[in-house]
Scaffold this active site. Structure first.
Site, PDB file in Angstrom:
ATOM      1  N   CYS A 151       0.843  -1.184   0.000  1.00 46.26           N
ATOM      2  CA  CYS A 151       0.000   0.000   0.000  1.00 46.26           C
ATOM      3  C   CYS A 151       0.882   1.239   0.000  1.00 46.26           C
ATOM      4  CB  CYS A 151      -0.953   0.086   1.171  1.00 46.26           C
ATOM      5  SG  CYS A 151      -2.140  -1.232   1.219  1.00 46.26           S
ATOM      6  N   ARG A 170       4.194  -0.619  -4.541  1.00 47.21           N
ATOM      7  CA  ARG A 170       3.717  -1.025  -3.217  1.00 47.21           C
ATOM      8  C   ARG A 170       2.318  -1.645  -3.263  1.00 47.21           C
ATOM      9  NH1 ARG A 170       6.868   1.425   0.678  1.00 47.21           N
ATOM     10  NH2 ARG A 170       5.302   0.951   2.244  1.00 47.21           N
ATOM     11  N   TRP A 223      -2.918  -2.711  -1.748  1.00 49.30           N
ATOM     12  CA  TRP A 223      -2.578  -4.133  -1.887  1.00 49.30           C
ATOM     13  C   TRP A 223      -3.467  -4.810  -0.848  1.00 49.30           C
ATOM     14  CZ3 TRP A 223      -0.915  -8.222   1.057  1.00 49.30           C
ATOM     15  CH2 TRP A 223      -0.451  -9.356   0.355  1.00 49.30           C
ATOM     16  N   ASN A 254      -1.827   2.303   5.601  1.00 46.29           N
ATOM     17  CA  ASN A 254      -0.954   1.189   5.196  1.00 46.29           C
ATOM     18  C   ASN A 254      -0.670   0.388   6.462  1.00 46.29           C
ATOM     19  OD1 ASN A 254       2.618   1.113   4.476  1.00 46.29           O
ATOM     20  ND2 ASN A 254       1.137  -0.494   4.251  1.00 46.29           N
ATOM     21  N   GLY A 255      -0.987  -0.904   6.432  1.00 43.00           N
ATOM     22  CA  GLY A 255      -0.781  -1.730   7.623  1.00 43.00           C
ATOM     23  C   GLY A 255      -1.992  -2.605   7.860  1.00 43.00           C
ATOM     24  N   GLU A 265      16.862 -18.471  -6.113  1.00 42.97           N
ATOM     25  CA  GLU A 265      16.554 -17.120  -6.591  1.00 42.97           C
ATOM     26  C   GLU A 265      16.094 -17.148  -8.056  1.00 42.97           C
ATOM     27  OE1 GLU A 265      15.979 -14.406  -5.255  1.00 42.97           O
ATOM     28  OE2 GLU A 265      16.331 -12.873  -6.765  1.00 42.97           O
ATOM     29  N   LYS A 280      12.466 -15.781  -9.238  1.00 42.15           N
ATOM     30  CA  LYS A 280      12.291 -14.746 -10.272  1.00 42.15           C
ATOM     31  C   LYS A 280      11.262 -15.202 -11.301  1.00 42.15           C
ATOM     32  CE  LYS A 280      13.543 -12.005  -8.724  1.00 42.15           C
ATOM     33  NZ  LYS A 280      14.004 -11.881  -7.457  1.00 42.15           N
ATOM     34  N   GLU A 313       7.653 -15.313  -9.796  1.00 42.53           N
ATOM     35  CA  GLU A 313       7.142 -13.982  -9.465  1.00 42.53           C
ATOM     36  C   GLU A 313       6.551 -13.268 -10.664  1.00 42.53           C
ATOM     37  OE1 GLU A 313      10.839 -12.369  -7.756  1.00 42.53           O
ATOM     38  OE2 GLU A 313       9.608 -11.461  -6.207  1.00 42.53           O
ATOM     39  N   HIS A 360      15.734 -37.339  -4.434  1.00 43.27           N
ATOM     40  CA  HIS A 360      14.789 -37.546  -3.332  1.00 43.27           C
ATOM     41  C   HIS A 360      13.403 -37.002  -3.668  1.00 43.27           C
ATOM     42  CE1 HIS A 360      18.164 -38.942  -1.025  1.00 43.27           C
ATOM     43  NE2 HIS A 360      18.835 -37.878  -1.404  1.00 43.27           N
ATOM     44  N   LYS A 418       6.058  -4.758  -3.439  1.00 39.51           N
ATOM     45  CA  LYS A 418       7.484  -4.792  -3.147  1.00 39.51           C
ATOM     46  C   LYS A 418       7.821  -4.673  -1.669  1.00 39.51           C
ATOM     47  CE  LYS A 418      11.817  -3.391  -4.941  1.00 39.51           C
ATOM     48  NZ  LYS A 418      12.128  -4.786  -5.318  1.00 39.51           N
TER      49      LYS A 418
HETATM   50  C1  G6P Z   1       8.979  -8.818  -1.289  1.00 44.41           C
HETATM   51  C2  G6P Z   1       9.651  -8.383  -2.566  1.00 44.41           C
HETATM   52  C3  G6P Z   1      10.945  -9.159  -2.747  1.00 44.41           C
HETATM   53  C4  G6P Z   1      11.839  -8.977  -1.532  1.00 44.41           C
HETATM   54  C5  G6P Z   1      11.125  -9.337  -0.221  1.00 44.41           C
HETATM   55  C6  G6P Z   1      11.923  -8.872   0.980  1.00 44.41           C
HETATM   56  O1  G6P Z   1       8.562 -10.133  -1.401  1.00 44.41           O
HETATM   57  O2  G6P Z   1       8.804  -8.585  -3.678  1.00 44.41           O
HETATM   58  O3  G6P Z   1      11.604  -8.675  -3.901  1.00 44.41           O
HETATM   59  O4  G6P Z   1      12.960  -9.776  -1.670  1.00 44.41           O
HETATM   60  O5  G6P Z   1       9.863  -8.658  -0.168  1.00 44.41           O
HETATM   61  O6  G6P Z   1      12.008  -7.470   0.954  1.00 44.41           O
HETATM   62  P1  G6P Z   1      13.157  -6.623   1.587  1.00 44.41           P
HETATM   63  O7  G6P Z   1      12.804  -5.209   1.252  1.00 44.41           O
HETATM   64  O8  G6P Z   1      13.113  -6.871   3.072  1.00 44.41           O
HETATM   65  O9  G6P Z   1      14.440  -7.044   0.996  1.00 44.41           O
END
Ligand code: G6P
Length: 613
Positions: free
Chosen positions: A2, A27, A75, A101-102, A484, A488, A491, A507, A608
């Site tokens: 948000c 956000r 969000w 936001n929260g 990772e 990616k 996501e 396994h 994000k």
């Molecule tokens: C969200 C974002 C990720 C990020 C994670 C942790 O899931 O989409 O890209 O890695 O939060 O965020 P931070 O700001 O704590 O690295």
């Protein structure tokens, strides 16, 4: 999660707020809304969907400008994305409007109580209770009503509130969610969840702390704490340059951020590495280095991509420094029974510096007497301010929801941290340290070389983009790279992908292998102990008809003969290889997502800065 923006001043608050919302779309983007004081009334427009739709709706307002505005990107947490659930939310009389936001955890009991007192609710949000509580407490003074309301809330909030009866006041409050005030000039202020929405108007930023309330008026900014004492706060200067929050000609922020990595990695190294003398230096941790070097154990705490970096940190500490270490999900750690040990070095890693679970872990550790060190990107963020000490990764603003440049900078900094400990403990001869630092300084150039493969990766994506599942494999330092890479892909292209330590496939995951399930393997550093083992894993997959797409070092004929497709990358020392090896997977995910028609910078259901649990 948000985005909040608010404006009070002589300018055009509506267009400024819409622009701010666009900057904050990372956000949340499932709905948006804006409330503005116009001709003695507050008018409100809301919509399901992105800010561009809100922009169209705003054209129907009686006037195009306003001196007092609050606006929001949502969000969804409570209640589906819809016009009704979008913010601003308001009270029964529709005179008090607020953006939040929260999460308000006790909203159900408050809602029940408010309903018994005759309040009518329109939305399914937790936020709406705040508006009704302020209405309940309002006796002609918005600040006092907010002050009476906040102690009734449990949970987290960043709030901006306006009242129809007080056109010269914008009240803001923060607990757990970020909120900053931009000071343009006396009497002109912008409130936002993140300075990125402000810096094109002013670089002077006041960071609110938890439980502080700010009142913005033409007379100035007045900040008080929970005991209603005045808090004196200086505005700090934010150095980011505007180009860093623009796309600079790239079609998406994600692609721009991938391509900026040679520069951002250089920024992470700047002033910290002296290859001639064979020395490293981390100013922000220098007073704690001896504590960390002599601690019995280290713990890395983070979420998402930052957790993957933390996992690499664990390998660094164990393999290079001989220091036992763990990487734990902050969301699990915050509720675990694990005793906090004041001898242990706890590290929190966060791009935003605001992730709710990471922040909660930090606070838990500090509450129980532990020591916490931050590896943070956003300067002045809550985690950066609350950690005992720390270092910034200096990657600049990361706007793409899928983290890319923050990851490579985090890993770069973790390698410098590990080398600082090696230095502190005098573990290596100078020649070995120099060799590592020379390799470290070559990384930006090597990343640049990988980026030259973008065209080829794009054409591979065009060929392969229709698969539905994928397996990513790597070992040791490159196991987190597999995690990772898989993250990616899921996501931004919504393809199911799993990252595994290569040897674990026997396994379970090997049962999934057929021609339709490609496997992405990192197999670099042929002299490395685990390289040969990965080759065996590739053979096992090939024997079952699987397709292999491998990241390997230039000149590796073994892989070229084995894999269906190979992306060649320059070789570096094994421990530094994750910084190079992740780049092809970032590009690959990007091009696959584009090929599938996905909105790369606004992937569905994601946001994000995860400021809610
Ligand atoms: C969200 C974002 C990720 C990020 C994670 C942790 O899931 O989409 O890209 O890695 O939060 O965020 P931070 O700001 O704590 O690295």
């Amino acid at each position: 999660m948000c985005g909040i923006i608010g404006y009070l001043g002589p300018g055009d608050g509506i267009s400024l707020s819409l622009r701010g919302l666009e900057r904050l779309e990372y956000r949340g983007y499932d709905s948006a809304g804006l409330a503005a004081w116009q001709k003695g009334k507050i008018v409100c427009q809301k919509t399901k969907g992105q800010v561009k739709i809100l922009r169209q709706k705003i054209l129907s307002l009686p006037e195009s400008k306003s001196h007092l505005v609050i606006a929001h990107n949502r969000w969804a947490t409570h209640g589906e994305p819809s016009k009704i659930n979008a913010h601003p939310q308001s009270d029964c009389s529709r005179k008090i409007f607020l953006v939040h936001n929260g999460v308000i955890e006790n909203y159900q009991s408050l809602k029940k109580w408010l309903k018994e007192r005759g309040h009518s609710f329109f939305s399914q949000t937790d936020t709406e209770v705040i508006a009704h509580l302020i209405e309940e407490n309002y006796q002609g003074n918005l600040l006092e009503a907010v002050q009476k309301t906040l102690p009734l809330l449990s949970g987290a909030y960043g709030l901006a509130v306006i009242s129809e009866s007080e056109p010269e006041r914008l009240v803001v409050a923060k607990k757990g969610s970020p909120l900053v005030i931009g000071v343009c000039q006396k009497g002109e202020y912008i409130v936002a969840s993140d300075p990125v929405a402000i810096i094109e108007h002013t670089r002077k930023i006041i960071y609110l702390d938890d439980e502080e309330i700010g009142v913005l008026s033409p007379q100035g900014v007045r900040i008080t704490n929970s005991s209603n004492s005045l808090v004196k706060k200086e505005a700090q200067s934010v150095e980011w340059d505007l180009a860093k929050i623009e796309k600079e000609g790239f079609p998406h922020f994600m692609l721009k951020e991938i391509f900026k990595q040679p520069e951002t990695i250089k920024n992470a190294l700047r002033g910290r590495v002296n290859k001639k003398q064979g020395k490293v230096k981390l100013g922000g941790l220098k007073d704690w280095l001896s504590f960390i070097a002599n601690c019995p154990r280290a713990v890395f705490l983070a979420c998402g991509t930052s957790w993957h970096a933390g996992l690499i940190g664990k390998y660094y500490f164990e393999n290079l420094v001989g220091l036992p270490a763990n990487a734990e999900y902050a969301s699990e750690f915050r509720y675990s029974q694990q005793p906090i040990d004041p001898q242990v070095a706890y590290f929190v890693i966060s791009q935003s510096g605001e992730t709710a679970d990471t922040l909660a872990s930090l606070r838990k550790i500090k509450k129980h007497g532990g020591h916490v060190f931050g590896l943070i990107n956003v300067v002045g963020s809550t985690i950066a301010r609350e950690a005992d000490a720390g270092v910034y990764i200096h990657a600049g603003p990361e706007i793409g929801v899928a983290s890319t440049k923050a990851f490579t900078s985090q890993v770069t900094l973790l390698s410098i941290l590990a080398l600082s400990l090696v230095q502190e403990k005098k573990l290596w001869p100078l020649s070995e340290m120099k060799k590592s630092l020379i390799a470290l300084e070559q990384i930006p150039q090597q990343v640049e070389e990988v980026l030259k493969n973008a065209k080829r990766i794009k054409s591979l994506a065009k060929k392969y983009y229709q698969f539905q599942n994928a397996l990513y494999l790597g070992r040791e330092y490159n196991f987190p790279v597999a995690l990772e890479g898989a993250l990616k892909l899921k996501e931004i292209s919504y393809i199911h992908a799993e990252g595994y330590p290569a040897a674990e496939i026997k396994h379970g995951p090997i049962a999934l292998i057929d021609q339709n399930m490609p496997t992405f393997v990192v197999a670099t550093n042929p002299d490395d102990l685990v390289y040969q083992k990965v080759i065996t894993n590739i053979e096992e997959i090939k024997a079952r008809g699987g397709n292999i797409l491998a990241v390997a070092n230039s000149g590796d004929k073994v892989i070229e003969n084995l894999a269906n497709q190979v992306i060649l990358v320059p070789q570096t020392l094994d421990f530094l290889s994750p910084i190079i090896n992740i780049i092809p997977w970032q590009l690959w995910s990007y091009y696959v997502a584009v090929q599938r028609g996905c909105d790369v910078d606004k992937p569905r259901n994601l946001a994000k800065s995860v400021t809610v649990e």
